[in-house]
Design a protein around this motif. Structure first.
Motif, PDB file in Angstrom:
ATOM      1  N   GLU A 107       0.702 -20.349  -6.216  1.00 17.13           N
ATOM      2  CA  GLU A 107       0.933 -18.979  -5.777  1.00 17.13           C
ATOM      3  C   GLU A 107       0.238 -18.025  -6.739  1.00 17.13           C
ATOM      4  O   GLU A 107       0.215 -18.250  -7.945  1.00 17.13           O
ATOM      5  CB  GLU A 107       2.430 -18.681  -5.716  1.00 17.13           C
ATOM      6  CG  GLU A 107       3.162 -19.521  -4.676  1.00 17.13           C
ATOM      7  CD  GLU A 107       4.648 -19.234  -4.612  1.00 17.13           C
ATOM      8  OE1 GLU A 107       5.088 -18.297  -5.332  1.00 17.13           O
ATOM      9  OE2 GLU A 107       5.366 -19.912  -3.871  1.00 17.13           O
ATOM     10  N   THR A 109      -1.100 -13.596  -7.233  1.00 14.25           N
ATOM     11  CA  THR A 109      -1.077 -12.198  -6.804  1.00 14.25           C
ATOM     12  C   THR A 109      -2.502 -11.679  -6.757  1.00 14.25           C
ATOM     13  O   THR A 109      -3.242 -11.804  -7.737  1.00 14.25           O
ATOM     14  CB  THR A 109      -0.253 -11.337  -7.773  1.00 14.25           C
ATOM     15  OG1 THR A 109       1.078 -11.856  -7.850  1.00 14.25           O
ATOM     16  CG2 THR A 109      -0.190  -9.897  -7.304  1.00 14.25           C
ATOM     17  N   VAL A 132       1.124  -0.660  -0.072  1.00 18.10           N
ATOM     18  CA  VAL A 132       1.103  -1.923  -0.819  1.00 18.10           C
ATOM     19  C   VAL A 132      -0.281  -2.114  -1.428  1.00 18.10           C
ATOM     20  O   VAL A 132      -1.292  -1.981  -0.732  1.00 18.10           O
ATOM     21  CB  VAL A 132       1.447  -3.112   0.108  1.00 18.10           C
ATOM     22  CG1 VAL A 132       1.273  -4.436  -0.626  1.00 18.10           C
ATOM     23  CG2 VAL A 132       2.864  -2.976   0.641  1.00 18.10           C
ATOM     24  N   VAL A 135      -0.664  -8.356  -3.026  1.00 14.85           N
ATOM     25  CA  VAL A 135       0.091  -9.262  -2.172  1.00 14.85           C
ATOM     26  C   VAL A 135       0.138 -10.650  -2.816  1.00 14.85           C
ATOM     27  O   VAL A 135      -0.771 -11.047  -3.545  1.00 14.85           O
ATOM     28  CB  VAL A 135      -0.518  -9.375  -0.760  1.00 14.85           C
ATOM     29  CG1 VAL A 135      -0.345  -8.078  -0.004  1.00 14.85           C
ATOM     30  CG2 VAL A 135      -1.995  -9.766  -0.820  1.00 14.85           C
ATOM     31  N   GLU A 136       1.220 -11.356  -2.535  1.00 14.81           N
ATOM     32  CA  GLU A 136       1.381 -12.725  -3.015  1.00 14.81           C
ATOM     33  C   GLU A 136       0.811 -13.687  -1.976  1.00 14.81           C
ATOM     34  O   GLU A 136       1.091 -13.560  -0.782  1.00 14.81           O
ATOM     35  CB  GLU A 136       2.868 -13.029  -3.242  1.00 14.81           C
ATOM     36  CG  GLU A 136       3.514 -12.237  -4.363  1.00 14.81           C
ATOM     37  CD  GLU A 136       3.086 -12.701  -5.739  1.00 14.81           C
ATOM     38  OE1 GLU A 136       2.791 -13.917  -5.891  1.00 14.81           O
ATOM     39  OE2 GLU A 136       3.033 -11.874  -6.657  1.00 14.81           O
ATOM     40  N   HIS A 162       0.219  -3.396   9.081  1.00 13.11           N
ATOM     41  CA  HIS A 162       1.223  -4.286   8.513  1.00 13.11           C
ATOM     42  C   HIS A 162       0.549  -5.474   7.837  1.00 13.11           C
ATOM     43  O   HIS A 162      -0.652  -5.705   8.002  1.00 13.11           O
ATOM     44  CB  HIS A 162       2.180  -4.795   9.604  1.00 13.11           C
ATOM     45  CG  HIS A 162       2.933  -3.704  10.304  1.00 13.11           C
ATOM     46  ND1 HIS A 162       2.426  -3.033  11.410  1.00 13.11           N
ATOM     47  CD2 HIS A 162       4.147  -3.152  10.035  1.00 13.11           C
ATOM     48  CE1 HIS A 162       3.303  -2.122  11.813  1.00 13.11           C
ATOM     49  NE2 HIS A 162       4.352  -2.170  11.004  1.00 13.11           N
ATOM     50  N   VAL A 163       1.332  -6.219   7.086  1.00 13.01           N
ATOM     51  CA  VAL A 163       0.817  -7.428   6.445  1.00 13.01           C
ATOM     52  C   VAL A 163       0.200  -8.367   7.481  1.00 13.01           C
ATOM     53  O   VAL A 163      -0.808  -9.023   7.228  1.00 13.01           O
ATOM     54  CB  VAL A 163       1.940  -8.150   5.670  1.00 13.01           C
ATOM     55  CG1 VAL A 163       1.540  -9.580   5.319  1.00 13.01           C
ATOM     56  CG2 VAL A 163       2.272  -7.384   4.391  1.00 13.01           C
ATOM     57  N   ILE A 174      -0.342 -15.862   3.258  1.00 13.64           N
ATOM     58  CA  ILE A 174       0.248 -14.663   2.669  1.00 13.64           C
ATOM     59  C   ILE A 174       1.764 -14.819   2.675  1.00 13.64           C
ATOM     60  O   ILE A 174       2.363 -15.112   3.707  1.00 13.64           O
ATOM     61  CB  ILE A 174      -0.174 -13.408   3.443  1.00 13.64           C
ATOM     62  CG1 ILE A 174      -1.699 -13.245   3.392  1.00 13.64           C
ATOM     63  CG2 ILE A 174       0.498 -12.162   2.864  1.00 13.64           C
ATOM     64  CD1 ILE A 174      -2.215 -12.046   4.151  1.00 13.64           C
ATOM     65  N   GLU A 176       4.061 -12.452   1.840  1.00 13.52           N
ATOM     66  CA  GLU A 176       4.836 -11.240   2.107  1.00 13.52           C
ATOM     67  C   GLU A 176       5.340 -11.249   3.559  1.00 13.52           C
ATOM     68  O   GLU A 176       4.711 -11.846   4.437  1.00 13.52           O
ATOM     69  CB  GLU A 176       3.970  -9.994   1.890  1.00 13.52           C
ATOM     70  CG  GLU A 176       3.211  -9.968   0.573  1.00 13.52           C
ATOM     71  CD  GLU A 176       4.107  -9.779  -0.622  1.00 13.52           C
ATOM     72  OE1 GLU A 176       5.289  -9.426  -0.426  1.00 13.52           O
ATOM     73  OE2 GLU A 176       3.640  -9.977  -1.754  1.00 13.52           O
ATOM     74  N   THR A 180       5.808  -5.987   6.834  1.00 14.12           N
ATOM     75  CA  THR A 180       5.717  -5.053   5.713  1.00 14.12           C
ATOM     76  C   THR A 180       4.582  -4.060   5.951  1.00 14.12           C
ATOM     77  O   THR A 180       3.454  -4.442   6.250  1.00 14.12           O
ATOM     78  CB  THR A 180       5.463  -5.795   4.392  1.00 14.12           C
ATOM     79  OG1 THR A 180       6.539  -6.714   4.142  1.00 14.12           O
ATOM     80  CG2 THR A 180       5.361  -4.829   3.223  1.00 14.12           C
ATOM     81  N   ILE A 182       1.635  -1.748   5.021  1.00 13.07           N
ATOM     82  CA  ILE A 182       0.702  -1.702   3.899  1.00 13.07           C
ATOM     83  C   ILE A 182      -0.065  -0.377   3.841  1.00 13.07           C
ATOM     84  O   ILE A 182      -0.511   0.031   2.772  1.00 13.07           O
ATOM     85  CB  ILE A 182      -0.287  -2.882   3.946  1.00 13.07           C
ATOM     86  CG1 ILE A 182      -1.111  -2.847   5.240  1.00 13.07           C
ATOM     87  CG2 ILE A 182       0.442  -4.203   3.792  1.00 13.07           C
ATOM     88  CD1 ILE A 182      -2.203  -3.901   5.285  1.00 13.07           C
TER      89      ILE A 182
END
Length: 229
Positions: A107, A109, A132, A135-136, A162-163, A174, A176, A180, A182
């Motif tokens: 993982e 960022t 945002v 993102v992870e 959005h994500v 992704i 997230e 969410t 962004i």
């Protein structure tokens, strides 16, 4: 992508564990670090601040893959897993490294970059708001992108991204929540302008029209005295 740059960071095992030992090490230009993960045991060591700072300042930053060579321990490919920064001096004071295992996803960022000029800004006097900025993701270490890009050219006023709208390549997941927000295009609200009175200027008072004094008001007795004389 996070590429191996043949960077080798040398380190020595850390013997002391107290705060005083850590302070002495930092005064000597060293940073306490811990390497863990994979099939090996966790190892505490001291590495040169200048070497780690150079990695963090590079284009790939904390996602850089490099070799950590601790004296007396088998060298391993690692990445930053965590880091601690002195909030006053803005210097690295501790770092955790994760061993990379072939075939194992990790993982990370990564930055989120918006590209293009939205139609809502160009033609509708809107303002682009990025909610945002990072993102992870989960993927193979060498598949980590320097950033994920999203085209916002067709975004109009009140439109929302959005994500789930972030385009990705195969193998990148992704982490997230898909719903969410962004980015969005907002509208500038004009506040009513209040005009304050100029300092020192008296407010105008309305003119009052009323009965004036009688011409002989206050003079009657004096006239009578004259007549008696």
């Amino acid at each position: 992508m996070a590429e191996k740059k043949d960077i080798v960071v040398s380190a020595v095992r850390r013997e002391g564990r107290g705060k005083n030992d850590a302070r002495r090490a930092r005064r000597d230009g060293q940073v306490p670090v811990t390497m863990y993960g994979g099939e090996g045991e966790a190892v505490s060591a001291l590495a040169q601040l200048r070497d780690l700072a150079a990695i963090l300042r590079s284009d790939t930053g904390r996602n850089t893959i490099f070799t950590l060579d601790i004296e007396g321990v088998e060298a391993a490919e690692v990445m930053f897993a965590d880091r601690q920064i002195d909030p006053v001096r803005m210097r690295l004071i501790h770092a955790d490294f994760k061993r990379l295992v072939k075939g194992e996803k990790i993982e990370a960022t990564v930055p989120l970059r918006l590209v293009g000029e939205p139609i809502g800004v160009r033609e509708q006097s809107g303002v682009l708001e990025q909610i945002v900025r990072n993102v992870e993701i989960r993927c193979q270490p060498r598949e980590i992108p320097e950033a994920l890009q999203v085209d916002v050219t067709n975004l109009g006023v009140h439109d929302v991204l959005h994500v789930s709208d972030i385009p990705t390549t195969e193998g990148i997941e992704i982490l997230e929540p898909p719903d969410t927000v962004i980015a969005t295009i907002g509208v500038i609200k004009e506040e009513p302008v209040e005009v304050a009175p100029i300092e020192g200027e008296a407010l105008a008072e309305p003119e009052v029209i009323g009965k004036g004094k009688k011409e002989d008001e206050g003079e009657g007795p004096a006239e009578e005295e004259k007549e008696k004389k």
